[in-house]
Design an enzyme around this catalytic site. Structure first.
Site, PDB file in Angstrom:
ATOM      1  N   ALA A 111       0.829  -1.208   0.000  1.00 48.67           N
ATOM      2  CA  ALA A 111       0.000   0.000   0.000  1.00 48.67           C
ATOM      3  C   ALA A 111       0.862   1.256   0.000  1.00 48.67           C
ATOM      4  CB  ALA A 111      -0.941  -0.004   1.209  1.00 48.67           C
ATOM      5  N   ASP A 112       1.901   1.268   0.803  1.00 49.33           N
ATOM      6  CA  ASP A 112       2.812   2.411   0.825  1.00 49.33           C
ATOM      7  C   ASP A 112       3.524   2.583  -0.508  1.00 49.33           C
ATOM      8  OD1 ASP A 112       2.615   3.644   3.355  1.00 49.33           O
ATOM      9  OD2 ASP A 112       3.810   2.079   4.290  1.00 49.33           O
TER      10      ASP A 112
END
Length: 408
Positions: free
Chosen positions: A180-181
């Site tokens: 996600a990052d």
């Protein structure tokens, strides 16, 4: 394409983004990953850190290299680093002056925090209407969760990505890297480059709003598409594919082999290659929809056949038969793979306190303006004097700020 570094046109000259200045107010992973990509492509990235300890990831060890954690070094090369106290009005003014010279400003504070520091979009726009302002957050600048802190694992959970990751009879699991990052960092990079292109027409910058959750939702693609069509909630298939069979990892005599027989032609090559010629024309498995419907019957037959030889042996045999397949490498095996080496995906850079640092190189291959690792990740405050001196701050003023702990 080149096979080695010697004389390779894919190695560094002046980068594609040379002349672009980026003010990096971000920390941890999503923002720094975005700005590292820009730095690799030649941008002048000025990383602003807290005077007390700097970026959180400097302490995220072991392992450590020199004074800092290896984690920090992975996403902060090709940046000039300054350390200032943003709570000090004089330092905020200096950072504002840097923003006035920047093409891009990147921040990943919780929404509203940058504005409270005097460094929000509207405030930067007053100083520099041409600046592209990029905000990366957990949930975006709007919506009921906008004020919640952003964490990779929570974004993976809320997005549904974890619900389709893991073995069918096991619990949901997060992706093994911080997907996600890293995805948000890449989306931020795409968004800001689009905004810079638009600036060529309009003469003005704009606000790029990227969230970890949005990025993960975008990854659902065909998983969401299947749900929209059928109304069936997608489930976990482990390494397998919900709509292609055989397309998954199989145990062999000594490890796991990933097979990707993605169409009927590949299936008809695959079956005889593993000694199951009679299955190639079996009506239960003739087409991919047939194989999907009968996967529970087919998979044990494949497993039994592949269990007779090693993953390396099967990988070569299937490759010779024109079937995509390969052993599942551990990280050390992947980094040492001849293809990875041939593509110059491992680089070294000299660091002032850590010595030689090995790191993963840029995956981008540009024939004329290749990415390059020009500088090691900065030590905390390494370029404070250089960068602030470029604003006209004299030695006495810098010493006064240093004596008061406002800069490092």
């Amino acid at each position: 394409m080149p096979e080695s570094a010697a004389g390779s046109p894919w190695l560094a000259h002046e980068g594609a983004l040379a002349g672009l200045r980026v003010l990096d107010l971000s920390r941890i992973l999503s923002g720094p990953f975005c700005t590292m990509i820009l730095g690799d492509l030649g941008a002048d990235v000025i990383k602003v850190e807290n005077v007390e300890g700097g970026d959180d990831t400097r302490a995220w060890g072991p392992p450590f290299q020199g004074e800092d954690a290896a984690y920090f070094h992975t996403v902060n090369r090709n940046k000039r680093g300054i350390a200032v106290d943003l709570k000090d009005p004089r330092c905020r003014d200096l950072v504002g002056r840097l923003a006035a010279t920047a093409d891009v400003v990147v921040e990943n504070f919780r929404p509203g925090t940058a504005a409270r520091l005097g460094l929000g979009y509207e405030q930067i726009r007053e100083l520099n209407p041409r600046a592209v302002y990029v905000s990366v957050s957990g949930y975006g600048q709007t919506g009921p969760l906008s004020q919640e802190p952003g964490y990779d694992a929570i974004a993976q959970a809320l997005s549904g990505v974890m619900s389709v990751t893991g073995e069918p009879d096991g619990p949901p699991v997060r992706v093994g890297v911080s997907g996600a990052d890293l995805a948000a960092g890449m989306w931020a990079c795409i968004g800001l480059l689009a905004a810079l292109h638009a600036r060529e027409r309009t003469g003005e910058g704009q606000w790029v709003d990227v969230s970890l959750l949005d990025g993960q939702i975008s990854w659902l693609t065909y998983v969401a598409g299947g749900y929209f069509v059928t109304g069936e909630v997608p489930r976990r298939y482990g390494s397998a594919h919900p709509t292609i069979v055989p397309y998954q990892a199989f145990p062999t005599a000594d490890g796991y082999l990933m097979v990707a027989a993605g169409n009927d032609t590949l299936w008809r090559r695959f079956a005889p290659a593993i000694g199951l010629s009679h299955l190639g024309e079996d009506p239960r498995f003739a087409t991919n929809p047939d194989r999907v419907r009968n996967r529970e019957t087919l998979l044990p037959l494949i497993e039994a056949a592949l269990g007779e030889r090693s993953a390396q042996e099967w990988g070569k045999a299937l490759s010779d038969a024109g079937v995509p397949a390969g052993p599942i490498n551990t990280v050390d095996q992947a980094l040492a793979h001849p293809q990875v080496q041939a593509r110059n995906m491992i680089a070294e850079v000299d660091h002032p306190s850590a010595g030689t640092i090995r790191m993963v190189a840029s995956p981008l291959k540009l024939s004329d303006t290749a990415p390059a690792i020009r500088t090691a990740p900065p030590e905390l405050g390494q370029h404070t004097a250089e960068v602030l001196g470029g604003l006209g701050l004299d030695t006495d003023a810098l010493s006064e700020l240093r004596d008061k702990g406002a800069v490092r």
